[in-house]
Design a protein around this motif. Structure first.
Motif, mmCIF file in Angstrom:
data_model
loop_
_atom_site.group_PDB
_atom_site.id
_atom_site.type_symbol
_atom_site.label_atom_id
_atom_site.label_comp_id
_atom_site.label_asym_id
_atom_site.label_seq_id
_atom_site.Cartn_x
_atom_site.Cartn_y
_atom_site.Cartn_z
ATOM 1 N N UNK A 1 34.953 11.144 11.949
ATOM 2 C CA UNK A 1 35.486 10.120 12.854
ATOM 3 C C UNK A 1 34.609 9.935 14.088
ATOM 4 N N UNK A 2 33.622 10.796 14.236
ATOM 5 C CA UNK A 2 32.797 10.783 15.448
ATOM 6 C C UNK A 2 31.664 9.769 15.339
ATOM 7 N N UNK A 3 31.263 9.230 16.480
ATOM 8 C CA UNK A 3 30.092 8.348 16.531
ATOM 9 C C UNK A 3 28.843 9.119 16.943
ATOM 10 N N UNK A 4 29.013 10.412 17.216
ATOM 11 C CA UNK A 4 27.878 11.242 17.611
ATOM 12 C C UNK A 4 27.038 11.624 16.380
ATOM 13 N N UNK A 5 25.749 11.811 16.583
ATOM 14 C CA UNK A 5 24.868 12.233 15.500
ATOM 15 C C UNK A 5 24.984 13.733 15.273
ATOM 16 N N UNK A 6 24.689 14.151 14.058
ATOM 17 C CA UNK A 6 24.752 15.565 13.681
ATOM 18 C C UNK A 6 23.339 16.058 13.400
ATOM 19 N N UNK A 7 22.965 17.169 13.994
ATOM 20 C CA UNK A 7 21.622 17.702 13.788
ATOM 21 C C UNK A 7 21.528 18.384 12.434
ATOM 22 N N UNK A 8 20.512 18.013 11.671
ATOM 23 C CA UNK A 8 20.287 18.569 10.344
ATOM 24 C C UNK A 8 18.897 19.193 10.311
ATOM 25 N N UNK A 9 18.822 20.447 9.902
ATOM 26 C CA UNK A 9 17.532 21.134 9.777
ATOM 27 C C UNK A 9 17.306 21.504 8.314
ATOM 28 N N UNK A 10 16.071 21.349 7.846
ATOM 29 C CA UNK A 10 15.773 21.625 6.443
ATOM 30 C C UNK A 10 14.290 21.948 6.287
ATOM 31 N N UNK B 1 7.406 23.417 5.787
ATOM 32 C CA UNK B 1 7.555 23.252 7.229
ATOM 33 C C UNK B 1 9.014 22.944 7.542
ATOM 34 N N UNK B 2 9.457 23.369 8.712
ATOM 35 C CA UNK B 2 10.826 23.081 9.141
ATOM 36 C C UNK B 2 10.878 21.704 9.789
ATOM 37 N N UNK B 3 11.947 21.011 9.540
ATOM 38 C CA UNK B 3 12.120 19.664 10.087
ATOM 39 C C UNK B 3 13.569 19.484 10.514
ATOM 40 N N UNK B 4 13.777 18.779 11.599
ATOM 41 C CA UNK B 4 15.131 18.510 12.092
ATOM 42 C C UNK B 4 15.312 17.018 12.323
ATOM 43 N N UNK B 5 16.481 16.523 12.011
ATOM 44 C CA UNK B 5 16.827 15.119 12.230
ATOM 45 C C UNK B 5 18.212 15.037 12.841
ATOM 46 N N UNK C 1 0.818 -1.208 0.000
ATOM 47 C CA UNK C 1 0.000 0.000 0.000
ATOM 48 C C UNK C 1 0.847 1.249 0.000
ATOM 49 N N UNK C 2 2.185 1.103 0.254
ATOM 50 C CA UNK C 2 3.052 2.276 0.258
ATOM 51 C C UNK C 2 3.151 2.903 -1.124
ATOM 52 N N UNK C 3 2.828 2.133 -2.171
ATOM 53 C CA UNK C 3 2.977 2.654 -3.514
ATOM 54 C C UNK C 3 1.707 3.346 -4.003
ATOM 55 N N UNK C 4 0.635 3.371 -3.200
ATOM 56 C CA UNK C 4 -0.618 3.989 -3.630
ATOM 57 C C UNK C 4 -0.470 5.498 -3.643
ATOM 58 N N UNK C 5 -1.362 6.168 -4.410
ATOM 59 C CA UNK C 5 -1.355 7.620 -4.445
ATOM 60 C C UNK C 5 -0.126 8.153 -5.150
ATOM 61 N N UNK C 6 0.150 9.428 -4.869
ATOM 62 C CA UNK C 6 1.275 10.099 -5.507
ATOM 63 C C UNK C 6 2.427 10.256 -4.507
ATOM 64 N N UNK C 7 3.575 9.830 -4.932
ATOM 65 C CA UNK C 7 4.747 9.892 -4.055
ATOM 66 C C UNK C 7 5.159 11.335 -3.816
ATOM 67 N N UNK C 8 5.606 11.604 -2.585
ATOM 68 C CA UNK C 8 6.047 12.947 -2.235
ATOM 69 C C UNK C 8 7.348 13.321 -2.912
ATOM 70 N N UNK C 9 7.608 14.620 -2.966
ATOM 71 C CA UNK C 9 8.805 15.131 -3.626
ATOM 72 C C UNK C 9 10.048 14.867 -2.782
ATOM 73 N N UNK C 10 11.146 14.554 -3.455
ATOM 74 C CA UNK C 10 12.419 14.415 -2.765
ATOM 75 C C UNK C 10 12.966 15.788 -2.390
ATOM 76 N N UNK C 11 13.748 15.828 -1.328
ATOM 77 C CA UNK C 11 14.389 17.065 -0.878
ATOM 78 C C UNK C 11 15.896 16.887 -0.986
ATOM 79 N N UNK C 12 16.559 17.841 -1.592
ATOM 80 C CA UNK C 12 18.016 17.801 -1.760
ATOM 81 C C UNK C 12 18.642 18.930 -0.950
ATOM 82 N N UNK C 13 19.734 18.623 -0.271
ATOM 83 C CA UNK C 13 20.466 19.680 0.419
ATOM 84 C C UNK C 13 21.922 19.280 0.592
ATOM 85 N N UNK C 14 22.773 20.274 0.701
ATOM 86 C CA UNK C 14 24.181 20.034 0.975
ATOM 87 C C UNK C 14 24.415 20.102 2.484
ATOM 88 N N UNK C 15 25.226 19.166 2.966
ATOM 89 C CA UNK C 15 25.489 19.093 4.404
ATOM 90 C C UNK C 15 26.974 19.337 4.657
#
Length: 315
Positions: free
Chosen positions: A144-153, A168-172, A122-136
């Motif tokens: 070299x770090x095992x810590x996560x990096x906060x990304x906002x877009x 909308x703003x989103x952070x990961x 059912x994930x393929x139903x409807x219209x797929x959302x747009x991809x988002x591209x960004x440079x990090x």
């Protein structure tokens, strides 16, 4: 739920083409088919090979699997990258369900012959959302770090007619994969724009850009640093504390070293995908004093008279 390295199961490299993957599967299928094989655990090995082939024979599935493979190690518990959600909805018990394991189903959902003849979920139903591209931008130390990096877009939202209505703003929190390279493109599945009419979310693509470092230049998996030295340090030899990404190391400069000469320190470069670190190349640079007082100038003049050395002998 343990991660499965399908390339390892089939005994092929991740760069193997479709022909090599198919040949490897057929070889294992003949060896472990439960009807003919007397090998120990033949049925389990046959199922593993079949599952691996099912994941890798399709270009779409293979691309999806390759994106997740950066975050797993064969036989170890798998949780996926930040923001990733299992499609299978299993509890991670690691038990096989039908023809495919929990791990396979967590990635591909119901897409496989063991689930209703390979019909799309059912994930393929409807219209797929747009991809988002960004440079990090990524600092060398962060690779070299095992810590996560906060990304906002910004995530775009569209109405049923396909018109852009808002952002909308989103952070990961994103873990930088070991061995990442400048310009590498990382896919975070389902973190792009929401789908329309029940369609799947788009993906977020991060293009890694190494931030310029004040001390180090990058050459593949190796780092280069320029080490200033006085002429007498090159001539007589010395020991110098040299910066690395994780601290300082003591480097012995042999007597008679030359301006522009490179020395290397193993294991102090960037991380390679194979799990080892590259070299730190230390480039020696002679630095002359800008001003000479009377006594020092006399010493240089005495050296010039006594030294049996012609720098232009072969000029």
């Amino acid at each position: 739920m343990d991660f499965k390295d399908y390339y390892k199961i089939l005994g092929v490299e991740p760069t193997a083409d479709d022909k090599a993957i198919k040949a490897a599967y057929r070889k294992l299928a003949r060896k472990y088919h439960p009807d003919v094989s007397k090998e120990k655990d033949a049925e389990a090995k046959f199922k593993d090979a079949s599952e691996a082939y099912e994941a890798l024979k399709s270009a779409d599935k293979r691309a999806e699997y390759d994106d997740l493979r950066k975050y797993g190690h064969h036989g170890q518990p798998f949780q996926g990258p930040p923001g990733w959600q299992s499609r299978g909805g299993f509890g991670g018990g690691g038990q096989d369900t039908g023809d495919f394991s929990d791990f396979f189903s967590s990635i591909f959902g119901n897409r496989g012959p063991g689930f209703g003849g390979g019909g799309r979920s059912s994930h393929s139903a409807g219209r797929r959302g747009q991809d988002v591209e960004m440079e990090l931008p990524v600092f060398l130390e962060e690779t070299l770090s095992t810590e996560s990096k906060k990304v906002s877009f910004q995530v775009p939202h569209y109405n049923a007619a396909g018109q852009h209505v808002s952002n909308t703003s989103k952070s990961l929190n994103v873990k930088i994969p070991a061995g990442v390279t400048d310009g590498e493109r990382i896919r975070l599945k389902g973190q792009g724009a929401p789908g329309i009419g029940g369609g799947a979310n788009g993906d977020l693509y991060l293009t890694i850009r190494f931030a310029p470092h004040p001390k180090f230049d990058v050459e593949g998996e190796n780092l280069i640093i320029t080490l200033p030295l006085a002429p007498w340090e090159l001539a007589l030899g010395t020991e110098v504390a040299v910066p690395t990404l994780t601290g300082k190391i003591n480097l012995k400069i042999p007597a008679g070293s030359q301006n522009g000469q490179r020395m290397r320190a193993k294991g102090h470069g960037l991380m390679h995908k194979a799990g080892h670190r590259g070299y730190l190349f230390v480039q020696l640079k002679a630095v002359m004093p800008k001003k000479l007082d009377h006594d020092v100038k006399e010493l240089w003049e005495e050296l010039a008279k006594k030294a049996a050395f012609d720098p232009r002998e072969n000029f």
